[in-house]
Design an enzyme around this catalytic site. Structure first.
Site, PDB file in Angstrom:
ATOM      1  N   ASP A  99      -2.729   4.353 -18.941  1.00 28.04           N
ATOM      2  CA  ASP A  99      -3.068   3.437 -17.847  1.00 28.04           C
ATOM      3  C   ASP A  99      -1.795   2.646 -17.510  1.00 28.04           C
ATOM      4  O   ASP A  99      -1.150   2.096 -18.414  1.00 28.04           O
ATOM      5  CB  ASP A  99      -4.183   2.505 -18.367  1.00 28.04           C
ATOM      6  CG  ASP A  99      -4.694   1.537 -17.328  1.00 28.04           C
ATOM      7  OD1 ASP A  99      -3.915   1.125 -16.438  1.00 28.04           O
ATOM      8  OD2 ASP A  99      -5.876   1.164 -17.417  1.00 28.04           O
TER       9      ASP A  99
ATOM     10  N   PHE B 107      -5.755  13.795  -6.458  1.00 26.04           N
ATOM     11  CA  PHE B 107      -5.764  14.727  -5.309  1.00 26.04           C
ATOM     12  C   PHE B 107      -4.367  14.885  -4.690  1.00 26.04           C
ATOM     13  O   PHE B 107      -3.769  15.965  -4.734  1.00 26.04           O
ATOM     14  CB  PHE B 107      -6.807  14.211  -4.299  1.00 26.04           C
ATOM     15  CG  PHE B 107      -6.692  14.750  -2.912  1.00 26.04           C
ATOM     16  CD1 PHE B 107      -6.574  16.127  -2.684  1.00 26.04           C
ATOM     17  CD2 PHE B 107      -6.718  13.885  -1.808  1.00 26.04           C
ATOM     18  CE1 PHE B 107      -6.484  16.621  -1.382  1.00 26.04           C
ATOM     19  CE2 PHE B 107      -6.629  14.377  -0.522  1.00 26.04           C
ATOM     20  CZ  PHE B 107      -6.500  15.747  -0.301  1.00 26.04           C
TER      21      PHE B 107
ATOM     22  N   ASN C 138      -6.065   9.095   6.867  1.00 30.89           N
ATOM     23  CA  ASN C 138      -7.097   9.778   6.072  1.00 30.89           C
ATOM     24  C   ASN C 138      -6.605  11.166   5.687  1.00 30.89           C
ATOM     25  O   ASN C 138      -6.499  12.044   6.542  1.00 30.89           O
ATOM     26  CB  ASN C 138      -8.381   9.931   6.895  1.00 30.89           C
ATOM     27  CG  ASN C 138      -9.061   8.608   7.106  1.00 30.89           C
ATOM     28  OD1 ASN C 138      -9.927   8.204   6.343  1.00 30.89           O
ATOM     29  ND2 ASN C 138      -8.625   7.892   8.126  1.00 30.89           N
TER      30      ASN C 138
ATOM     31  N   LEU D 268      -6.305   9.526 -15.973  1.00 31.01           N
ATOM     32  CA  LEU D 268      -7.428  10.442 -15.713  1.00 31.01           C
ATOM     33  C   LEU D 268      -8.711   9.688 -15.342  1.00 31.01           C
ATOM     34  O   LEU D 268      -9.812  10.188 -15.577  1.00 31.01           O
ATOM     35  CB  LEU D 268      -7.663  11.378 -16.912  1.00 31.01           C
ATOM     36  CG  LEU D 268      -6.463  12.233 -17.318  1.00 31.01           C
ATOM     37  CD1 LEU D 268      -6.792  13.105 -18.530  1.00 31.01           C
ATOM     38  CD2 LEU D 268      -5.992  13.128 -16.164  1.00 31.01           C
TER      39      LEU D 268
ATOM     40  N   TYR E  78      -9.500  -3.464  -1.606  1.00 25.83           N
ATOM     41  CA  TYR E  78      -8.599  -2.313  -1.814  1.00 25.83           C
ATOM     42  C   TYR E  78      -7.388  -2.393  -0.881  1.00 25.83           C
ATOM     43  O   TYR E  78      -6.236  -2.269  -1.317  1.00 25.83           O
ATOM     44  CB  TYR E  78      -9.383  -1.000  -1.594  1.00 25.83           C
ATOM     45  CG  TYR E  78      -8.513   0.223  -1.393  1.00 25.83           C
ATOM     46  CD1 TYR E  78      -7.781   0.765  -2.449  1.00 25.83           C
ATOM     47  CD2 TYR E  78      -8.418   0.842  -0.134  1.00 25.83           C
ATOM     48  CE1 TYR E  78      -6.975   1.885  -2.253  1.00 25.83           C
ATOM     49  CE2 TYR E  78      -7.623   1.965   0.065  1.00 25.83           C
ATOM     50  CZ  TYR E  78      -6.903   2.478  -1.002  1.00 25.83           C
ATOM     51  OH  TYR E  78      -6.103   3.576  -0.808  1.00 25.83           O
TER      52      TYR E  78
ATOM     53  N   THR F 248      -9.752   8.980 -12.301  1.00 20.97           N
ATOM     54  CA  THR F 248     -10.352   9.858 -11.286  1.00 20.97           C
ATOM     55  C   THR F 248      -9.609  11.192 -11.237  1.00 20.97           C
ATOM     56  O   THR F 248     -10.128  12.162 -10.688  1.00 20.97           O
ATOM     57  CB  THR F 248     -10.307   9.228  -9.868  1.00 20.97           C
ATOM     58  OG1 THR F 248      -8.954   8.876  -9.571  1.00 20.97           O
ATOM     59  CG2 THR F 248     -11.186   7.994  -9.780  1.00 20.97           C
TER      60      THR F 248
ATOM     61  N   ALA G 163      -0.509   6.410  -8.265  1.00 21.82           N
ATOM     62  CA  ALA G 163      -1.701   5.984  -9.017  1.00 21.82           C
ATOM     63  C   ALA G 163      -2.300   4.729  -8.401  1.00 21.82           C
ATOM     64  O   ALA G 163      -1.591   3.784  -8.083  1.00 21.82           O
ATOM     65  CB  ALA G 163      -1.326   5.715 -10.476  1.00 21.82           C
TER      66      ALA G 163
HETATM   67  N1  LIG Z   1      -6.893  10.110   0.003  1.00 20.02           N
HETATM   68  C1  LIG Z   1      -6.565   9.375   1.066  1.00 20.02           C
HETATM   69  O1  LIG Z   1      -7.082   9.607   2.168  1.00 20.02           O
HETATM   70  C2  LIG Z   1      -5.540   8.284   0.964  1.00 20.02           C
HETATM   71  C3  LIG Z   1      -5.228   7.583   2.131  1.00 20.02           C
HETATM   72  C4  LIG Z   1      -4.279   6.555   2.066  1.00 20.02           C
HETATM   73  C5  LIG Z   1      -3.630   6.283   0.873  1.00 20.02           C
HETATM   74  N2  LIG Z   1      -3.970   6.964  -0.253  1.00 20.02           N
HETATM   75  C6  LIG Z   1      -3.244   6.617  -1.489  1.00 20.02           C
HETATM   76  O2  LIG Z   1      -2.782   7.815  -2.072  1.00 20.02           O
HETATM   77  C7  LIG Z   1      -2.724   7.660  -3.491  1.00 20.02           C
HETATM   78  C8  LIG Z   1      -3.434   8.834  -4.148  1.00 20.02           C
HETATM   79  O3  LIG Z   1      -4.807   8.830  -3.738  1.00 20.02           O
HETATM   80  P1  LIG Z   1      -5.775  10.091  -3.952  1.00 20.02           P
HETATM   81  O4  LIG Z   1      -6.582  10.236  -2.739  1.00 20.02           O
HETATM   82  O5  LIG Z   1      -5.001  11.244  -4.474  1.00 20.02           O
HETATM   83  O6  LIG Z   1      -6.748   9.501  -5.064  1.00 20.02           O
HETATM   84  P2  LIG Z   1      -7.088  10.022  -6.538  1.00 20.02           P
HETATM   85  O7  LIG Z   1      -8.128   9.078  -7.051  1.00 20.02           O
HETATM   86  O8  LIG Z   1      -7.388  11.471  -6.514  1.00 20.02           O
HETATM   87  O9  LIG Z   1      -5.715   9.797  -7.299  1.00 20.02           O
HETATM   88  C9  LIG Z   1      -5.373   8.599  -7.943  1.00 20.02           C
HETATM   89  C10 LIG Z   1      -4.834   8.976  -9.315  1.00 20.02           C
HETATM   90  O10 LIG Z   1      -4.389   7.790  -9.978  1.00 20.02           O
HETATM   91  C11 LIG Z   1      -4.895   7.781 -11.304  1.00 20.02           C
HETATM   92  N3  LIG Z   1      -5.020   6.371 -11.692  1.00 20.02           N
HETATM   93  C12 LIG Z   1      -5.826   5.434 -11.119  1.00 20.02           C
HETATM   94  N4  LIG Z   1      -5.662   4.249 -11.732  1.00 20.02           N
HETATM   95  C13 LIG Z   1      -4.726   4.440 -12.703  1.00 20.02           C
HETATM   96  C14 LIG Z   1      -4.141   3.598 -13.678  1.00 20.02           C
HETATM   97  N5  LIG Z   1      -4.472   2.297 -13.781  1.00 20.02           N
HETATM   98  N6  LIG Z   1      -3.219   4.121 -14.521  1.00 20.02           N
HETATM   99  C15 LIG Z   1      -2.870   5.434 -14.430  1.00 20.02           C
HETATM  100  N7  LIG Z   1      -3.396   6.275 -13.530  1.00 20.02           N
HETATM  101  C16 LIG Z   1      -4.322   5.790 -12.680  1.00 20.02           C
HETATM  102  C17 LIG Z   1      -6.218   8.509 -11.220  1.00 20.02           C
HETATM  103  O11 LIG Z   1      -6.663   9.028 -12.468  1.00 20.02           O
HETATM  104  C18 LIG Z   1      -5.894   9.607 -10.209  1.00 20.02           C
HETATM  105  O12 LIG Z   1      -5.373  10.750 -10.850  1.00 20.02           O
HETATM  106  C19 LIG Z   1      -3.352   6.298  -3.798  1.00 20.02           C
HETATM  107  O13 LIG Z   1      -2.317   5.376  -4.012  1.00 20.02           O
HETATM  108  C20 LIG Z   1      -4.112   5.954  -2.539  1.00 20.02           C
HETATM  109  O14 LIG Z   1      -4.201   4.556  -2.348  1.00 20.02           O
HETATM  110  C21 LIG Z   1      -4.909   7.954  -0.241  1.00 20.02           C
END
Ligand SMILES: NC(=O)c1ccc[n+]([C@@H]2O[C@H](COP(=O)([O-])OP(=O)(O)OC[C@H]3O[C@@H](n4cnc5c(N)ncnc54)[C@H](O)[C@@H]3O)[C@@H](O)[C@H]2O)c1
Length: 304
Positions: A51, A11, A169, A33, A141, A35, A73
């Site tokens: 990965d 995202f 958020n 990929l 987490y 998520t 990621a």
């Molecule tokens: N969405 C939120 O509200 C939020 C808030 C605080 C922090 N974050 C942080 O922002 C970042 C992105 O989050 P997001 O909301 O876009 O989530 P998301 O799940 O959409 O994106 C995470 C991406 O990382 C990839 N991924 C996960 N594990 C992996 C691995 N082992 N190897 C390679 N790729 C991997 C997934 O396929 C995905 O494309 C994360 O680090 C998350 O902790 C998000």
């Protein structure tokens, strides 16, 4: 510049990649990929489906010769982290260390880590929570994301810049509506399908919601800075889940009463982050207010 974005098919990462490409950078997306989605991938970005815990990650990173590595990621589900903390730690700690370690085998010394602010500080001792607040995550987490930040800070002398963005958020177009997080997306999907939403607890718990393009603006400001820092990226405004739902109902014109269920393990009562340091350090302020952001998110969900 040549920039690596891990998690660039997810995202927030995908929004960042689109902006980087528009600004003329060459981008390598590293994503397994798990998520993330191929449909999120910018066609002008290079892509490695891998990965980050795999040992060949270092060859992938080395051969691109990046100037900046931005690490988005992560395993992002609190419930997966609770049910399977080893999987969570493997991705968020070991995987993160492998990315950081691989950077040291390149000329790159500029690292941006996308951390959580919402799941980092634990139950707040005061509001809004600033960067000096004690850190006491209450979910695996939050702990795994924090542990990676500590590793990076411990080794920051080996690096020119370690820049840490602690996000509140985040919401906006492209966020998965079927996960456990992303309440704006989940509510959007339900409201547009004329289904009742579920609110955990009494709905008086508060959060701050920051729109994804504002997060990308903060990321781009961070990219330009020649220093290391850890900074909250948030709206700084407390909104209760009941208020959020009322606003979304009003904007969509679709009012269905909500179902209330028990509070979920790992959910905080209040989570509001101060963005004062982000303004001082990055010259950043959030520009999209909640009403505008909700309207854009609802429009995106109805078109997709
Ligand atoms: N969405 C939120 O509200 C939020 C808030 C605080 C922090 N974050 C942080 O922002 C970042 C992105 O989050 P997001 O909301 O876009 O989530 P998301 O799940 O959409 O994106 C995470 C991406 O990382 C990839 N991924 C996960 N594990 C992996 C691995 N082992 N190897 C390679 N790729 C991997 C997934 O396929 C995905 O494309 C994360 O680090 C998350 O902790 C998000």
């Amino acid at each position: 510049m040549k920039i690596i974005v891990t998690g660039g098919a997810g995202f927030i990462g995908a929004h960042a990649v689109n902006h980087l490409i528009d600004d003329g950078h060459r981008v390598l997306v590293i994503d397994d990929l798990s998520t993330g989605k191929l449909s999120n991938l910018n066609p002008k970005a290079d892509f490695e489906n891998i990965d980050i815990t795999e040992s060949r990650i270092s060859d992938v990173i080395k051969s691109f010769e990046p100037s900046v590595i931005s690490h988005f990621a992560a395993q992002t589900s609190v419930s997966i982290s609770t049910n399977n903390p080893i999987l969570d730690a493997n991705s968020n700690i070991i995987g993160s260390m492998k990315v950081f370690d691989a950077m040291h085998q390149t000329e790159c010394r500029n690292f941006i880590y996308i951390n959580t602010g919402g799941a980092l500080y634990g139950e707040p001792k005061y509001l809004p929570v600033d960067e000096k607040h004690p850190i006491n995550p209450i979910s695996p987490y939050g702990l795994s994301k924090w542990t990676a930040e500590r590793y990076f800070l411990m080794q920051k002398n080996a690096c020119d810049y370690v820049k840490i963005l602690r996000l509140a958020n985040v919401y906006g177009p492209g966020q998965d509506a079927f996960g456990e997080a992303g309440v704006v997306s989940i509510f959007s999907n339900k409201i547009l399908s004329n289904e009742p939403v579920t609110i955990f607890g009494d709905g008086k718990q508060t959060r701050d919601f920051v729109y994804v393009s504002d997060v990308v603006d903060a990321f781009k400001q961070a990219l330009k800075k020649d220093e290391s820092f850890s900074v909250n990226i948030s709206s700084g405004e407390a909104v209760s889940i009941n208020e959020l739902y009322d606003l979304m109902s009003q904007i969509s014109g679709n009012v269905i009463s909500a179902n209330y269920e028990d509070v979920r393990y790992g959910d905080l009562l209040h989570s509001v982050l101060s963005n004062k340091l982000a303004t001082e350090l990055l010259g950043w302020v959030p520009r999209v207010d909640l009403g505008q952001g909700i309207k854009r998110t609802l429009d995106w969900h109805s078109a997709n």
